[in-house]
Write a protein that holds these residues in place. Structure first.
Motif, PDB file in Angstrom:
ATOM      1  N   MET A   1      -4.597  -1.686  -0.173  1.00  0.00           N
ATOM      2  CA  MET A   1      -4.412  -1.304  -1.557  1.00  0.00           C
ATOM      3  C   MET A   1      -5.664  -0.582  -2.063  1.00  0.00           C
ATOM      4  SD  MET A   1      -1.541  -2.174  -2.862  1.00  0.00           S
ATOM      5  CE  MET A   1      -0.673  -3.317  -3.838  1.00  0.00           C
ATOM      6  N   LYS A   3      -7.582   1.071  -5.728  1.00  0.00           N
ATOM      7  CA  LYS A   3      -7.634   0.903  -7.178  1.00  0.00           C
ATOM      8  C   LYS A   3      -7.590   2.280  -7.839  1.00  0.00           C
ATOM      9  CE  LYS A   3     -10.189  -3.417  -7.538  1.00  0.00           C
ATOM     10  NZ  LYS A   3      -9.041  -4.235  -7.773  1.00  0.00           N
ATOM     11  N   ARG A  40       0.216  -5.483 -10.188  1.00  0.00           N
ATOM     12  CA  ARG A  40      -0.642  -4.349  -9.816  1.00  0.00           C
ATOM     13  C   ARG A  40      -1.648  -4.027 -10.916  1.00  0.00           C
ATOM     14  NH1 ARG A  40       4.607  -1.687  -7.377  1.00  0.00           N
ATOM     15  NH2 ARG A  40       5.211  -2.148  -9.504  1.00  0.00           N
ATOM     16  N   ASP A  85      -3.964  -1.765  -8.979  1.00  0.00           N
ATOM     17  CA  ASP A  85      -4.027  -1.859  -7.524  1.00  0.00           C
ATOM     18  C   ASP A  85      -2.711  -1.294  -7.023  1.00  0.00           C
ATOM     19  OD1 ASP A  85      -6.512  -3.247  -7.094  1.00  0.00           O
ATOM     20  OD2 ASP A  85      -5.553  -5.054  -7.869  1.00  0.00           O
ATOM     21  N   ALA A  86      -2.763  -0.260  -6.206  1.00  0.00           N
ATOM     22  CA  ALA A  86      -1.533   0.372  -5.748  1.00  0.00           C
ATOM     23  C   ALA A  86      -1.717   0.883  -4.321  1.00  0.00           C
ATOM     24  CB  ALA A  86      -1.149   1.516  -6.668  1.00  0.00           C
ATOM     25  N   ALA A  87      -0.602   1.087  -3.649  1.00  0.00           N
ATOM     26  CA  ALA A  87      -0.630   1.558  -2.268  1.00  0.00           C
ATOM     27  C   ALA A  87      -1.155   2.983  -2.182  1.00  0.00           C
ATOM     28  CB  ALA A  87       0.758   1.469  -1.648  1.00  0.00           C
ATOM     29  N   ASP A  88      -0.752   3.829  -3.145  1.00  0.00           N
ATOM     30  CA  ASP A  88      -1.160   5.231  -3.085  1.00  0.00           C
ATOM     31  C   ASP A  88      -0.950   5.903  -4.441  1.00  0.00           C
ATOM     32  OD1 ASP A  88       1.614   5.815  -3.264  1.00  0.00           O
ATOM     33  OD2 ASP A  88       1.785   5.900  -1.089  1.00  0.00           O
ATOM     34  N   GLU A  91       2.628   6.052  -5.957  1.00  0.00           N
ATOM     35  CA  GLU A  91       3.065   4.839  -6.653  1.00  0.00           C
ATOM     36  C   GLU A  91       2.495   4.800  -8.072  1.00  0.00           C
ATOM     37  OE1 GLU A  91       3.096  -0.016  -6.044  1.00  0.00           O
ATOM     38  OE2 GLU A  91       1.711   1.175  -4.839  1.00  0.00           O
TER      39      GLU A  91
END
Length: 120
Positions: A1, A3, A40, A85-88, A91
């Motif tokens: 993950m 930020k 997230r 907080d995200a994968a990419d 998102e």
């Protein structure tokens, strides 16, 4: 993950001029965003208006000069933020597109990746 910081900019005069109904709809849109983003969201707050800011700069003698107000004179000022907080980035864009400031004529949302300096 990773930020990502979502910086919400807009014209405070436009926000202040909202009717009760507009303010209620605006807050409901933020609540819907918060529900969609869920865990997230690592943080986020609405900020006081730009005139409440204090800016620090170096003075000519090498000290620190304190000035009331924002660093730059601008119509759009920072009004709030979310830390996600995200994968990419894709998102984050999908989530941030739900914020009402994206569609208002006087505001916008800036997305910035947070630099990872490793464990602290």
């Amino acid at each position: 993950m990773a930020k990502y910081m979502l910086l919400i900019y807009g014209d405070a005069r436009q926000w202040d001029a909202m009717t009760t109904e507009q303010r209620t709809a605006h807050e409901a849109a933020h609540a819907a965003f918060a529900q969609a983003a869920g865990s997230r969201i690592a943080g986020g707050e609405e900020l006081e208006t730009a005139p409440m800011a204090t800016t620090l700069r170096a003075d000519p003698a090498g000290g620190v000069l304190t000035t009331d107000g924002p660093f730059l004179e601008t119509k759009e000022a920072l009004g709030g933020f979310y830390l996600l907080d995200a994968a990419d980035l894709d998102e984050v864009i999908k989530l941030a597109a739900q914020l009402p400031e994206v569609r208002a004529g006087h505001s916008g949302v800036e997305i910035r990746p947070v630099v990872d300096h490793g464990p602290r």
